[in-house]
Design a protein around this motif. Structure first.
Motif, PDB file in Angstrom:
ATOM      1  N   ILE A   1      41.194  21.564  40.191  1.00 48.27           N
ATOM      2  CA  ILE A   1      39.890  22.137  40.525  1.00 48.27           C
ATOM      3  C   ILE A   1      39.559  21.881  41.994  1.00 48.27           C
ATOM      4  O   ILE A   1      39.122  22.782  42.720  1.00 48.27           O
TER       5      ILE A   1
ATOM      6  N   ALA B   1      41.677  24.101  44.211  1.00 51.92           N
ATOM      7  CA  ALA B   1      41.252  25.501  44.141  1.00 51.92           C
ATOM      8  C   ALA B   1      39.999  25.736  44.980  1.00 51.92           C
ATOM      9  O   ALA B   1      39.844  26.797  45.589  1.00 51.92           O
ATOM     10  N   TRP B   2      39.125  24.754  45.042  1.00 53.37           N
ATOM     11  CA  TRP B   2      37.855  24.879  45.748  1.00 53.37           C
ATOM     12  C   TRP B   2      37.874  24.217  47.126  1.00 53.37           C
ATOM     13  O   TRP B   2      36.819  24.086  47.754  1.00 53.37           O
ATOM     14  N   LYS B   3      39.044  23.819  47.633  1.00 52.53           N
ATOM     15  CA  LYS B   3      39.118  23.005  48.850  1.00 52.53           C
ATOM     16  C   LYS B   3      38.400  23.594  50.059  1.00 52.53           C
ATOM     17  O   LYS B   3      37.785  22.872  50.824  1.00 52.53           O
ATOM     18  N   LYS B   4      38.442  24.897  50.228  1.00 59.61           N
ATOM     19  CA  LYS B   4      37.768  25.504  51.378  1.00 59.61           C
ATOM     20  C   LYS B   4      36.265  25.590  51.163  1.00 59.61           C
ATOM     21  O   LYS B   4      35.495  25.449  52.111  1.00 59.61           O
ATOM     22  N   LYS B   5      35.850  25.819  49.921  1.00 60.37           N
ATOM     23  CA  LYS B   5      34.419  25.941  49.616  1.00 60.37           C
ATOM     24  C   LYS B   5      33.697  24.596  49.690  1.00 60.37           C
ATOM     25  O   LYS B   5      32.526  24.549  50.023  1.00 60.37           O
ATOM     26  N   VAL B   6      34.378  23.514  49.343  1.00 62.69           N
ATOM     27  CA  VAL B   6      33.743  22.196  49.366  1.00 62.69           C
ATOM     28  C   VAL B   6      34.190  21.373  50.574  1.00 62.69           C
ATOM     29  O   VAL B   6      33.973  20.167  50.618  1.00 62.69           O
TER      30      VAL B   6
ATOM     31  N   SER C   1      42.363  17.531  51.433  1.00 64.18           N
ATOM     32  CA  SER C   1      43.164  18.290  50.470  1.00 64.18           C
ATOM     33  C   SER C   1      44.617  17.828  50.452  1.00 64.18           C
ATOM     34  O   SER C   1      45.289  17.938  49.427  1.00 64.18           O
TER      35      SER C   1
END
Length: 183
Positions: free
Chosen positions: A39, A42-47, A126
């Motif tokens: 998770i 998958a969300w590394k750029k958004k968070v 990340s």
């Protein structure tokens, strides 16, 4: 009088249930770890687990050489007292920048591809999350080879395959038994 096909299915269900339980209990921690890190990746750029890529300020010009980018990244790490051994360069032509990453820590230096200016220095969260995800974090802090990663990935993958198979039979065999009893 007992029905041999039903008895064999009942016996198989008991075996699969025991197998499923004892295989699943030790693997649950690893499955949770893989799920949580999946998770996050998958969300590394958004968070913002990666430093945002900064765009060059230079409008026209020619690129500096990759060896110059490496030198700039190494110099920046030396200034910070960190190991300057470079792992790779991630060149972003559309943004006019290059990200220099390092072998022994999770830092990156963003270098303007035209001027050679250091645009930012940051931690790539990340990268360590990815190492936790695939088990190579153990190798990273110990031997440096891929022994722990390969062992971890193989055991967890085999465990998941066996749990999927046994889970299927725990779902399927009761249906077969009901059908056999109905005939």
């Amino acid at each position: 009088m007992s029905n041999p096909p039903i008895q064999s299915k009942v016996k198989a269900i008991r075996w699969f249930r025991t197998f499923h339980k004892w295989m699943g209990i030790p693997l649950i921690l690893f499955f949770l770890l893989i799920g949580i890190t999946s998770i996050l990746l998958a969300w590394k750029k958004k968070v913002e687990l990666l430093p945002p890529t900064i765009k060059t300020k230079v409008e026209n010009g020619s690129w500096i050489s990759p060896s110059e980018m490496v030198r700039i990244g190494e110099d920046e790490m030396r200034k910070l007292g960190r190991d300057p051994e470079v792992d790779r360069i991630d060149i972003r032509p559309d943004k006019g920048t290059a990200k220099v990453t390092f072998k022994t820590h999770f830092s990156e230096v963003q270098v303007d591809g035209y001027s050679g200016e250091v645009l930012s220095v940051g931690t790539r969260h990340s990268d360590w999350i990815e190492k936790v995800h695939d088990g190579s974090i153990v190798d990273y802090y110990t031997t440096g080879d891929e022994g722990a990663k390969l062992t971890y990935s193989t055991l967890v993958s085999l465990g998941l395959i066996f749990l999927a198979i046994s889970g299927f039979y725990l779902w399927y065999y009761p249906k077969v038994i009901r059908r056999l009893k109905g005939n």
